[in-house]
Design a protein around this motif. Structure first.
Motif, PDB file in Angstrom:
ATOM      1  N   GLU A  81       0.835  -1.212   0.000  1.00  0.00           N
ATOM      2  CA  GLU A  81       0.000   0.000   0.000  1.00  0.00           C
ATOM      3  C   GLU A  81       0.863   1.251   0.000  1.00  0.00           C
ATOM      4  O   GLU A  81       0.621   2.185  -0.763  1.00  0.00           O
ATOM      5  CB  GLU A  81      -0.918   0.017   1.223  1.00  0.00           C
ATOM      6  N   LEU A  82       1.866   1.273   0.865  1.00  0.00           N
ATOM      7  CA  LEU A  82       2.734   2.443   0.965  1.00  0.00           C
ATOM      8  C   LEU A  82       3.592   2.612  -0.288  1.00  0.00           C
ATOM      9  O   LEU A  82       3.939   3.737  -0.660  1.00  0.00           O
ATOM     10  CB  LEU A  82       3.612   2.345   2.210  1.00  0.00           C
ATOM     11  N   SER A  83       3.916   1.506  -0.957  1.00  0.00           N
ATOM     12  CA  SER A  83       4.769   1.582  -2.148  1.00  0.00           C
ATOM     13  C   SER A  83       4.126   2.379  -3.274  1.00  0.00           C
ATOM     14  O   SER A  83       4.825   2.866  -4.165  1.00  0.00           O
ATOM     15  CB  SER A  83       5.142   0.181  -2.639  1.00  0.00           C
ATOM     16  N   THR A 108      15.634   8.374   3.117  1.00  0.00           N
ATOM     17  CA  THR A 108      14.839   9.541   3.438  1.00  0.00           C
ATOM     18  C   THR A 108      13.611   9.043   4.191  1.00  0.00           C
ATOM     19  O   THR A 108      13.291   7.853   4.144  1.00  0.00           O
ATOM     20  CB  THR A 108      14.447  10.333   2.168  1.00  0.00           C
ATOM     21  N   ILE A 109      12.971   9.927   4.897  1.00  0.00           N
ATOM     22  CA  ILE A 109      11.803   9.549   5.690  1.00  0.00           C
ATOM     23  C   ILE A 109      10.619  10.389   5.246  1.00  0.00           C
ATOM     24  O   ILE A 109      10.712  11.611   5.152  1.00  0.00           O
ATOM     25  CB  ILE A 109      12.050   9.767   7.200  1.00  0.00           C
ATOM     26  N   GLU A 110       9.540   9.728   4.966  1.00  0.00           N
ATOM     27  CA  GLU A 110       8.287  10.385   4.591  1.00  0.00           C
ATOM     28  C   GLU A 110       7.311  10.153   5.731  1.00  0.00           C
ATOM     29  O   GLU A 110       7.186   9.027   6.224  1.00  0.00           O
ATOM     30  CB  GLU A 110       7.743   9.760   3.307  1.00  0.00           C
ATOM     31  N   VAL A 111       6.678  11.197   6.183  1.00  0.00           N
ATOM     32  CA  VAL A 111       5.613  11.026   7.166  1.00  0.00           C
ATOM     33  C   VAL A 111       4.324  11.022   6.368  1.00  0.00           C
ATOM     34  O   VAL A 111       4.004  11.972   5.672  1.00  0.00           O
ATOM     35  CB  VAL A 111       5.616  12.135   8.228  1.00  0.00           C
ATOM     36  N   THR A 112       3.630   9.914   6.440  1.00  0.00           N
ATOM     37  CA  THR A 112       2.451   9.732   5.603  1.00  0.00           C
ATOM     38  C   THR A 112       1.284   9.286   6.466  1.00  0.00           C
ATOM     39  O   THR A 112       1.468   8.840   7.586  1.00  0.00           O
ATOM     40  CB  THR A 112       2.769   8.713   4.490  1.00  0.00           C
ATOM     41  N   SER A 113       0.125   9.370   5.910  1.00  0.00           N
ATOM     42  CA  SER A 113      -1.067   8.964   6.644  1.00  0.00           C
ATOM     43  C   SER A 113      -1.593   7.665   6.069  1.00  0.00           C
ATOM     44  O   SER A 113      -1.718   7.511   4.865  1.00  0.00           O
ATOM     45  CB  SER A 113      -2.135  10.048   6.528  1.00  0.00           C
ATOM     46  N   ARG A 114      -1.864   6.741   6.927  1.00  0.00           N
ATOM     47  CA  ARG A 114      -2.485   5.481   6.528  1.00  0.00           C
ATOM     48  C   ARG A 114      -3.779   5.369   7.312  1.00  0.00           C
ATOM     49  O   ARG A 114      -3.762   5.123   8.516  1.00  0.00           O
ATOM     50  CB  ARG A 114      -1.574   4.297   6.838  1.00  0.00           C
ATOM     51  N   GLU A 115      -4.861   5.625   6.594  1.00  0.00           N
ATOM     52  CA  GLU A 115      -6.189   5.587   7.213  1.00  0.00           C
ATOM     53  C   GLU A 115      -6.250   6.485   8.453  1.00  0.00           C
ATOM     54  O   GLU A 115      -6.679   6.065   9.526  1.00  0.00           O
ATOM     55  CB  GLU A 115      -6.567   4.144   7.551  1.00  0.00           C
ATOM     56  N   GLY A 116      -5.751   7.724   8.290  1.00  0.00           N
ATOM     57  CA  GLY A 116      -5.808   8.692   9.377  1.00  0.00           C
ATOM     58  C   GLY A 116      -4.687   8.576  10.389  1.00  0.00           C
ATOM     59  O   GLY A 116      -4.645   9.334  11.347  1.00  0.00           O
ATOM     60  N   GLU A 117      -3.778   7.663  10.199  1.00  0.00           N
ATOM     61  CA  GLU A 117      -2.694   7.434  11.162  1.00  0.00           C
ATOM     62  C   GLU A 117      -1.372   7.867  10.530  1.00  0.00           C
ATOM     63  O   GLU A 117      -1.087   7.558   9.382  1.00  0.00           O
ATOM     64  CB  GLU A 117      -2.673   5.927  11.486  1.00  0.00           C
ATOM     65  N   GLN A 118      -0.572   8.626  11.276  1.00  0.00           N
ATOM     66  CA  GLN A 118       0.738   9.054  10.775  1.00  0.00           C
ATOM     67  C   GLN A 118       1.732   7.893  10.862  1.00  0.00           C
ATOM     68  O   GLN A 118       1.773   7.183  11.861  1.00  0.00           O
ATOM     69  CB  GLN A 118       1.276  10.235  11.580  1.00  0.00           C
ATOM     70  N   GLU A 120       5.893   6.863   9.877  1.00  0.00           N
ATOM     71  CA  GLU A 120       7.197   7.229   9.339  1.00  0.00           C
ATOM     72  C   GLU A 120       7.595   6.130   8.367  1.00  0.00           C
ATOM     73  O   GLU A 120       7.692   4.965   8.722  1.00  0.00           O
ATOM     74  CB  GLU A 120       8.229   7.355  10.459  1.00  0.00           C
ATOM     75  N   TYR A 121       7.802   6.525   7.128  1.00  0.00           N
ATOM     76  CA  TYR A 121       8.064   5.607   6.030  1.00  0.00           C
ATOM     77  C   TYR A 121       9.513   5.795   5.591  1.00  0.00           C
ATOM     78  O   TYR A 121       9.883   6.846   5.078  1.00  0.00           O
ATOM     79  CB  TYR A 121       7.090   5.938   4.900  1.00  0.00           C
ATOM     80  N   GLU A 122      10.344   4.787   5.834  1.00  0.00           N
ATOM     81  CA  GLU A 122      11.763   4.849   5.498  1.00  0.00           C
ATOM     82  C   GLU A 122      11.973   4.306   4.092  1.00  0.00           C
ATOM     83  O   GLU A 122      11.516   3.213   3.774  1.00  0.00           O
ATOM     84  CB  GLU A 122      12.582   4.012   6.476  1.00  0.00           C
ATOM     85  N   VAL A 123      12.685   5.076   3.280  1.00  0.00           N
ATOM     86  CA  VAL A 123      12.945   4.697   1.897  1.00  0.00           C
ATOM     87  C   VAL A 123      14.457   4.674   1.695  1.00  0.00           C
ATOM     88  O   VAL A 123      15.117   5.709   1.782  1.00  0.00           O
ATOM     89  CB  VAL A 123      12.281   5.687   0.920  1.00  0.00           C
ATOM     90  N   TYR A 124      14.997   3.481   1.452  1.00  0.00           N
ATOM     91  CA  TYR A 124      16.438   3.288   1.273  1.00  0.00           C
ATOM     92  C   TYR A 124      16.758   3.200  -0.210  1.00  0.00           C
ATOM     93  O   TYR A 124      16.119   2.444  -0.946  1.00  0.00           O
ATOM     94  CB  TYR A 124      16.892   2.012   1.988  1.00  0.00           C
ATOM     95  N   PHE A 125      17.757   3.954  -0.629  1.00  0.00           N
ATOM     96  CA  PHE A 125      18.097   4.013  -2.045  1.00  0.00           C
ATOM     97  C   PHE A 125      19.596   4.170  -2.224  1.00  0.00           C
ATOM     98  O   PHE A 125      20.312   4.556  -1.299  1.00  0.00           O
ATOM     99  CB  PHE A 125      17.357   5.173  -2.726  1.00  0.00           C
ATOM    100  N   LYS A 126      20.018   3.868  -3.441  1.00  0.00           N
ATOM    101  CA  LYS A 126      21.438   3.987  -3.758  1.00  0.00           C
ATOM    102  C   LYS A 126      21.588   4.484  -5.188  1.00  0.00           C
ATOM    103  O   LYS A 126      21.164   3.818  -6.131  1.00  0.00           O
ATOM    104  CB  LYS A 126      22.130   2.631  -3.618  1.00  0.00           C
ATOM    105  N   PRO A 127      22.215   5.675  -5.361  1.00  0.00           N
ATOM    106  CA  PRO A 127      22.536   6.110  -6.716  1.00  0.00           C
ATOM    107  C   PRO A 127      23.858   5.460  -7.139  1.00  0.00           C
ATOM    108  O   PRO A 127      24.744   5.253  -6.314  1.00  0.00           O
ATOM    109  CB  PRO A 127      22.683   7.627  -6.584  1.00  0.00           C
ATOM    110  N   TYR A 128      23.974   5.114  -8.389  1.00  0.00           N
ATOM    111  CA  TYR A 128      25.231   4.567  -8.898  1.00  0.00           C
ATOM    112  C   TYR A 128      25.363   4.893 -10.371  1.00  0.00           C
ATOM    113  O   TYR A 128      24.389   5.249 -11.035  1.00  0.00           O
ATOM    114  CB  TYR A 128      25.346   3.062  -8.635  1.00  0.00           C
ATOM    115  N   LYS A 129      26.572   4.796 -10.847  1.00  0.00           N
ATOM    116  CA  LYS A 129      26.839   5.079 -12.254  1.00  0.00           C
ATOM    117  C   LYS A 129      27.080   3.764 -12.955  1.00  0.00           C
ATOM    118  O   LYS A 129      27.813   2.906 -12.455  1.00  0.00           O
ATOM    119  CB  LYS A 129      28.048   6.001 -12.389  1.00  0.00           C
ATOM    120  N   ARG A 146       8.373   2.588   9.692  1.00  0.00           N
ATOM    121  CA  ARG A 146       9.178   2.437  10.903  1.00  0.00           C
ATOM    122  C   ARG A 146       8.245   1.995  12.030  1.00  0.00           C
ATOM    123  O   ARG A 146       7.183   2.552  12.238  1.00  0.00           O
ATOM    124  CB  ARG A 146       9.829   3.762  11.263  1.00  0.00           C
ATOM    125  N   ASP A 147       8.666   0.948  12.718  1.00  0.00           N
ATOM    126  CA  ASP A 147       7.881   0.466  13.845  1.00  0.00           C
ATOM    127  C   ASP A 147       8.802   0.354  15.060  1.00  0.00           C
ATOM    128  O   ASP A 147       9.971   0.731  15.005  1.00  0.00           O
ATOM    129  CB  ASP A 147       7.208  -0.872  13.522  1.00  0.00           C
TER     130      ASP A 147
END
Length: 179
Positions: A81-83, A108-118, A120-129, A146-147
């Motif tokens: 759902e969060l994806s 990065t961290i996104e604060v999002t609402s899931r059915e009225g509840e805040q 913290e959504y952690e998104v891990y990424f890596k840039p590369y060439k 995040r739990d």
């Protein structure tokens, strides 16, 4: 580019096409006499964005087998759902605080609402060439709420700008973690 087939669980189809790879252009505006820079980046999403580690008692029908690396995990409906927010979040990375993990990736961290509840959504990424090329790629390795079990993941480093990560990647420079 990665194309994700749908996942079928108990006669319900979970469309994963929102996680298909795409090209994104990030603009660093002109500043202090330096010209604007556009970074063209191929974006890919990993299966950890919608699966989690298998646990005893998981429904076997939830097993998700990743064909390229044989990583057997369980499909997770909350991560799924969060994806749905990930493509927009990735397109907006230039305006976000990013934290380097010290393990070659950032989050990065996104604060999002899931059915009225805040959440913290952690998104891990890596840039590369891409090897032997100037082409930049970004793999979104994992994304999850995040739990209580993940409170230790709170940022311990100073935030960096996403443009700094892209620039250093383009120039083959390491990113130094600043505490």
């Amino acid at each position: 580019m990665t194309k994700w087939p749908p996942f079928l669980y108990r006669e319900q189809v979970y469309d994963l096409s929102h996680l298909d790879g795409f090209t994104c252009e990030y603009l660093k505006p002109a500043q202090d006499g330096k010209p604007a820079v556009t970074y063209r980046v191929f974006v890919h999403f990993g299966h950890h964005c919608f699966t989690e580690k298998k646990k005893p008692g998981d429904d076997p029908a939830l097993e998700y087998r990743h064909v390229t690396n044989r990583d057997y995990r369980s499909f997770d409906t909350l991560r799924y759902e969060l994806s749905r927010q990930l493509p927009a979040l990735v397109r907006d990375l230039m305006g976000r605080k990013c934290f380097h993990t010290g393990h070659g990736n950032s989050f990065t961290i996104e604060v999002t609402s899931r059915e009225g509840e805040q959440v913290e959504y952690e998104v891990y990424f890596k840039p590369y060439k891409e090897q032997g090329s100037r082409q930049l790629r970004l793999i979104v390795e994992s994304a999850f709420p995040r739990d209580a079990d993940r409170l230790e993941n709170r940022p311990r480093t100073k935030p960096v700008k996403f443009e700094f990560l892209l620039y250093n990647t383009q120039m083959n420079r390491p990113v130094k973690v600043q505490r």
